[in-house]
Design an enzyme around this catalytic site. Structure first.
Site, PDB file in Angstrom:
ATOM      1  N   GLY A   1       7.017   2.211  95.022  1.00 35.10           N
ATOM      2  CA  GLY A   1       6.758   3.076  95.923  1.00 35.10           C
ATOM      3  C   GLY A   1       7.757   2.450  97.116  1.00 35.10           C
ATOM      4  O   GLY A   1       7.778   1.350  97.386  1.00 35.10           O
ATOM      5  N   THR A   2       8.199   3.172  98.016  1.00 32.05           N
ATOM      6  CA  THR A   2       9.194   2.608  99.028  1.00 32.05           C
ATOM      7  C   THR A   2       8.693   2.662 100.476  1.00 32.05           C
ATOM      8  O   THR A   2       7.943   2.023 100.768  1.00 32.05           O
ATOM      9  CB  THR A   2      10.618   3.059  98.798  1.00 32.05           C
ATOM     10  OG1 THR A   2      10.652   4.559  98.663  1.00 32.05           O
ATOM     11  CG2 THR A   2      11.196   2.483  97.383  1.00 32.05           C
ATOM     12  N   THR A   3       9.500   3.807 101.261  1.00 34.07           N
ATOM     13  CA  THR A   3       9.170   3.757 102.636  1.00 34.07           C
ATOM     14  C   THR A   3       8.212   4.376 103.149  1.00 34.07           C
ATOM     15  O   THR A   3       7.926   5.775 102.710  1.00 34.07           O
ATOM     16  CB  THR A   3      10.492   4.046 103.294  1.00 34.07           C
ATOM     17  OG1 THR A   3      11.562   3.277 102.710  1.00 34.07           O
ATOM     18  CG2 THR A   3      10.440   3.811 104.700  1.00 34.07           C
TER      19      THR A   3
ATOM     20  N   ALA B   1      16.565   3.168  97.574  1.00 36.83           N
ATOM     21  CA  ALA B   1      15.253   3.635  96.908  1.00 36.83           C
ATOM     22  C   ALA B   1      14.522   4.464  97.831  1.00 36.83           C
ATOM     23  O   ALA B   1      13.337   4.870  97.371  1.00 36.83           O
ATOM     24  CB  ALA B   1      14.663   2.220  97.166  1.00 36.83           C
TER      25      ALA B   1
END
Length: 281
Positions: free
Chosen positions: A53-55, A228
């Site tokens: 998972g990113t931001t 991403a």
């Protein structure tokens, strides 16, 4: 009453012993192998990529605190999921958002939720917000062996401090180090862009509408520069997950509420692709 060989009612004695209000400590004492950080993993093969998972972002505002995240999960250079949830309620007055190895992060969230619920049932009262943040420190630190193998989890924790009447935000590193952020926080691969954007748009005492708009703008900027991070997907109706925690408790904005904000951001970007500019003082 039927008593079995393991104790009253057939339950093992461990379940009846008045030991601790911490469910994690209970597991560590009686079933340590169930804790994520204690699992023995095979050596990863060359080229192994776990979904990440990113931001995620968080910010205080006039009524409490906002927590938001994009929906994309990547596996190397591949989009593994487009509609993943990264923001969850921790309890009635707090929220947790996750970045890092997706599967382990969600498991950590569930364990944290259970930890807070267990404490409240045993003690008859909820932990303070700072107490909750400290419990999360223990969980993140317990995942350090996994992080050393490339399976890191880096959460954000935020909530409404009912004793002080304000929203508060806490960030973490992979070792469990905790810091309280004054106004805004971000983590994940696009965090440097999201935080920079949010800092420029932020001012203390923002209204709910303004902080939601600023958060969506920040996630848009992160997606603009970080592959991403997923931006608003109008064709699939995929938008950031946005949650608010106030004196009244945890509230997740509906898809329609976020969609309206996201569409306004996309429309404005047609005229100003780099987004709004902070006013010069």
């Amino acid at each position: 009453m039927n008593t079995g060989p393991h104790g009253t009612g057939g339950l093992p004695a461990a379940f009846l012993a008045p030991e601790t209000s911490s469910f994690v400590d209970f597991l560590a004492a009686h079933a340590p192998g169930l804790l994520p950080g204690n699992r023995s993993l095979p050596a990863p093969h060359e080229g192994f990529e776990a979904p990440h998972g990113t931001t995620i972002v968080a910010a205080t505002y006039a009524d409490g605190v906002l927590v938001a995240g994009d929906r994309r999960v990547t596996m190397g250079n591949v989009i593994a999921h487009r509609d993943y949830d990264k923001v969850f309620p921790a309890d009635e007055h707090s929220a947790i958002a996750i970045a890092g190895t997706a599967g382990i992060a969600v498991e950590l969230v569930k364990l944290f939720q259970l930890e807070l619920e267990h404490h409240e049932k045993i003690e008859g009262t909820a932990l303070s917000l700072l107490g909750k943040a400290n419990r999360l420190t223990t969980l993140v630190r317990g995942n350090l062996p996994m992080a050393m193998q490339g399976l890191a989890v880096v959460p954000l924790f935020a909530g409404y401090d009912v004793d002080k009447g304000v929203g508060r935000v806490f960030s973490y590193d992979v070792t469990g180090g905790r810091s309280e952020e004054r106004d805004v926080a971000a983590t994940g691969s696009g965090s440097v862009y999201a935080r920079g954007s949010l800092k420029k748009l932020y001012h203390p005492g923002m209204s709910e509408a303004d902080i939601v708009l600023a958060a969506v703008q920040a996630l848009y900027d992160a997606a603009d520069d970080d592959a991403a991070t997923g931006g608003p997907d109008l064709s699939r109706r995929l938008f950031p997950r946005v949650c608010l925690v106030t004196e009244d408790g945890y509230r997740q904005l509906t898809q329609d509420e976020v969609a309206e904000v996201a569409r306004s951001v996309v429309d404005r970007r047609l005229e100003a692709p780099n987004g709004p500019r902070a006013p010069l003082l």
